[in-house]
Design a protein around this motif. Structure first.
Motif, PDB file in Angstrom:
ATOM      1  N   ALA A   1      50.336  50.182  64.866  1.00 40.87           N
ATOM      2  CA  ALA A   1      49.904  51.177  65.060  1.00 40.87           C
ATOM      3  C   ALA A   1      47.971  51.694  64.521  1.00 40.87           C
ATOM      4  O   ALA A   1      47.454  52.439  65.082  1.00 40.87           O
ATOM      5  N   ASP A   2      48.028  50.870  64.026  1.00 41.59           N
ATOM      6  CA  ASP A   2      46.532  51.438  62.613  1.00 41.59           C
ATOM      7  C   ASP A   2      45.728  50.035  63.843  1.00 41.59           C
ATOM      8  O   ASP A   2      44.260  50.315  63.090  1.00 41.59           O
ATOM      9  N   LEU A   3      46.329  49.293  64.141  1.00 38.69           N
ATOM     10  CA  LEU A   3      44.901  48.535  64.735  1.00 38.69           C
ATOM     11  C   LEU A   3      44.485  48.919  66.532  1.00 38.69           C
ATOM     12  O   LEU A   3      45.449  48.970  67.239  1.00 38.69           O
TER      13      LEU A   3
ATOM     14  N   PRO B   1      39.360  37.556  52.442  1.00 39.59           N
ATOM     15  CA  PRO B   1      40.180  37.783  50.674  1.00 39.59           C
ATOM     16  C   PRO B   1      41.038  38.514  51.032  1.00 39.59           C
ATOM     17  O   PRO B   1      41.588  39.061  49.921  1.00 39.59           O
ATOM     18  N   LEU B   2      40.847  39.821  52.151  1.00 39.76           N
ATOM     19  CA  LEU B   2      41.722  40.603  51.880  1.00 39.76           C
ATOM     20  C   LEU B   2      42.949  40.458  52.924  1.00 39.76           C
ATOM     21  O   LEU B   2      43.270  41.371  53.655  1.00 39.76           O
ATOM     22  N   GLY B   3      42.642  39.086  53.559  1.00 34.25           N
ATOM     23  CA  GLY B   3      44.197  38.981  54.400  1.00 34.25           C
ATOM     24  C   GLY B   3      44.040  39.421  55.796  1.00 34.25           C
ATOM     25  O   GLY B   3      45.082  40.170  55.908  1.00 34.25           O
ATOM     26  N   ARG B   4      42.153  39.826  56.638  1.00 34.45           N
ATOM     27  CA  ARG B   4      42.089  39.942  57.715  1.00 34.45           C
ATOM     28  C   ARG B   4      42.493  42.177  57.267  1.00 34.45           C
ATOM     29  O   ARG B   4      42.753  42.492  58.546  1.00 34.45           O
ATOM     30  N   GLY B   5      42.481  42.569  56.002  1.00 31.59           N
ATOM     31  CA  GLY B   5      42.574  43.619  56.245  1.00 31.59           C
ATOM     32  C   GLY B   5      43.636  44.482  55.404  1.00 31.59           C
ATOM     33  O   GLY B   5      43.807  45.768  54.658  1.00 31.59           O
ATOM     34  N   MET B   6      44.851  43.566  55.522  1.00 32.45           N
ATOM     35  CA  MET B   6      46.402  44.244  55.184  1.00 32.45           C
ATOM     36  C   MET B   6      45.980  44.423  53.328  1.00 32.45           C
ATOM     37  O   MET B   6      47.095  45.459  53.249  1.00 32.45           O
ATOM     38  N   LEU B   7      45.734  43.431  52.363  1.00 36.49           N
ATOM     39  CA  LEU B   7      45.298  43.328  51.019  1.00 36.49           C
ATOM     40  C   LEU B   7      44.299  44.707  50.652  1.00 36.49           C
ATOM     41  O   LEU B   7      44.912  45.099  49.419  1.00 36.49           O
ATOM     42  N   ALA B   8      43.663  44.904  51.772  1.00 35.76           N
ATOM     43  CA  ALA B   8      43.127  46.454  51.446  1.00 35.76           C
ATOM     44  C   ALA B   8      43.908  47.445  51.988  1.00 35.76           C
ATOM     45  O   ALA B   8      44.066  48.642  50.961  1.00 35.76           O
ATOM     46  N   GLY B   9      45.020  47.827  51.888  1.00 40.36           N
ATOM     47  CA  GLY B   9      46.313  48.868  51.961  1.00 40.36           C
ATOM     48  C   GLY B   9      46.154  50.041  53.153  1.00 40.36           C
ATOM     49  O   GLY B   9      47.078  50.917  52.991  1.00 40.36           O
ATOM     50  N   GLY B  10      44.968  49.212  53.859  1.00 40.63           N
ATOM     51  CA  GLY B  10      45.323  50.751  54.737  1.00 40.63           C
ATOM     52  C   GLY B  10      45.805  50.642  55.596  1.00 40.63           C
ATOM     53  O   GLY B  10      45.787  50.987  56.977  1.00 40.63           O
TER      54      GLY B  10
ATOM     55  N   PRO C   1      44.807  48.350  45.599  1.00 40.47           N
ATOM     56  CA  PRO C   1      45.174  46.550  46.049  1.00 40.47           C
ATOM     57  C   PRO C   1      44.335  45.814  46.750  1.00 40.47           C
ATOM     58  O   PRO C   1      43.813  44.733  46.413  1.00 40.47           O
ATOM     59  N   GLY C   2      43.241  46.731  47.681  1.00 41.79           N
ATOM     60  CA  GLY C   2      42.155  45.413  47.841  1.00 41.79           C
ATOM     61  C   GLY C   2      41.136  44.649  46.369  1.00 41.79           C
ATOM     62  O   GLY C   2      40.832  43.760  45.962  1.00 41.79           O
ATOM     63  N   GLN C   3      40.981  45.675  45.575  1.00 43.64           N
ATOM     64  CA  GLN C   3      40.554  45.660  44.258  1.00 43.64           C
ATOM     65  C   GLN C   3      41.320  44.672  43.428  1.00 43.64           C
ATOM     66  O   GLN C   3      40.494  43.168  43.191  1.00 43.64           O
TER      67      GLN C   3
ATOM     68  N   LEU D   1      54.566  42.874  50.991  1.00 43.70           N
ATOM     69  CA  LEU D   1      54.303  42.275  49.705  1.00 43.70           C
ATOM     70  C   LEU D   1      52.954  43.648  49.496  1.00 43.70           C
ATOM     71  O   LEU D   1      52.373  43.021  47.865  1.00 43.70           O
ATOM     72  N   VAL D   2      52.288  43.819  50.145  1.00 38.31           N
ATOM     73  CA  VAL D   2      51.206  44.269  50.507  1.00 38.31           C
ATOM     74  C   VAL D   2      52.157  45.687  48.762  1.00 38.31           C
ATOM     75  O   VAL D   2      51.180  45.547  47.995  1.00 38.31           O
ATOM     76  N   ASP D   3      53.032  46.210  49.569  1.00 40.35           N
ATOM     77  CA  ASP D   3      53.253  46.853  48.328  1.00 40.35           C
ATOM     78  C   ASP D   3      53.630  46.574  46.825  1.00 40.35           C
ATOM     79  O   ASP D   3      53.890  47.571  46.330  1.00 40.35           O
ATOM     80  N   ALA D   4      54.252  45.287  46.866  1.00 42.27           N
ATOM     81  CA  ALA D   4      54.218  45.045  45.570  1.00 42.27           C
ATOM     82  C   ALA D   4      52.373  44.558  45.432  1.00 42.27           C
ATOM     83  O   ALA D   4      52.487  44.602  44.001  1.00 42.27           O
ATOM     84  N   VAL D   5      51.913  44.271  45.323  1.00 40.14           N
ATOM     85  CA  VAL D   5      50.064  44.160  45.347  1.00 40.14           C
ATOM     86  C   VAL D   5      49.956  45.548  44.720  1.00 40.14           C
ATOM     87  O   VAL D   5      48.989  45.528  43.891  1.00 40.14           O
ATOM     88  N   ARG D   6      50.258  46.713  45.562  1.00 42.83           N
ATOM     89  CA  ARG D   6      49.442  48.223  45.654  1.00 42.83           C
ATOM     90  C   ARG D   6      50.522  48.222  43.870  1.00 42.83           C
ATOM     91  O   ARG D   6      49.680  48.901  43.454  1.00 42.83           O
TER      92      ARG D   6
END
Length: 191
Positions: free
Chosen positions: A81-83, A67-76, A121-123, A106-111
């Motif tokens: 390079a983070d993987l 539900p967090l887009g494999r972690g991307m939507l969590a914002g971290g 963003p994850g919440q 897109l994550v920035d837009a959610v943020r």
């Protein structure tokens, strides 16, 4: 499987990554309690429409994985390079160099919406999913207690219809670049 339920060896039947036709056939043999599918702001095409309609018609719950887009939507995640080098996401199209920048926008837009809501963003992404119906239960994966607590706090958020719409507009359907799995894996799932 129905015999195992009758014998009391299992309580309920659930299926994962299933087509509407297969779901209807299985449910005709024995009631299906839940269907597990990838569902998030990033992945809506798999669930919304025929599959969700059939689940609702038949009274079947939806268990939303990733539900967090494999972690991307969590914002971290800010880049590949983070993987770490062994992380499977490095092989998945949404995290490919040619797609990740677009998806992080897109994550920035959610943020931005999350900041207005006073949450992460994850919440916000989890609250959006919870707002899709009481028959949908997200199962975010996590390895750290603080993220379990953060994810659980999303259930305390009650989004207004306008807030749900803002999050939906932040990630319009079809806006995510790259598939949720490599093509060969999607083919095995029948997608």
């Amino acid at each position: 499987m129905a015999e195992l339920v009758a014998e009391g060896k299992i309580g309920h039947l659930a299926l994962s990554e299933i087509s509407v036709d297969t779901l209807r056939k299985a449910h005709a043999e024995h009631p299906i309690a839940a269907v597990q599918l990838e569902y998030s702001l990033f992945t809506r095409d798999v669930v919304e429409g025929a599959v969700l309609d059939a689940c609702r018609e038949l009274g079947i719950g939806v268990v939303a994985y990733s539900p967090l887009g494999r972690g991307m939507l969590a914002g971290g995640i800010t880049s590949t390079a983070d993987l770490d080098g062994a992380d499977n996401r490095r092989r998945w199209p949404r995290f490919a160099e040619e797609n990740i920048g677009h998806n992080l926008a897109l994550v920035d837009a959610v943020r931005a919406v999350a900041a207005d809501l006073g949450c992460t963003p994850g919440q916000a992404a989890l609250a959006w999913l919870l707002a899709q119906g009481e028959d949908i239960v997200p199962i975010p994966g996590t390895k750290k207690r603080r993220y379990v607590e953060e994810n659980a706090a999303s259930a305390e958020l009650t989004l207004t219809p306008d807030q749900v719409a803002r999050l939906t507009r932040a990630v319009p359907e079809g806006a995510v670049a790259g598939g949720r799995y490599p093509d060969a894996a999607l083919a095995r799932l029948g997608h």
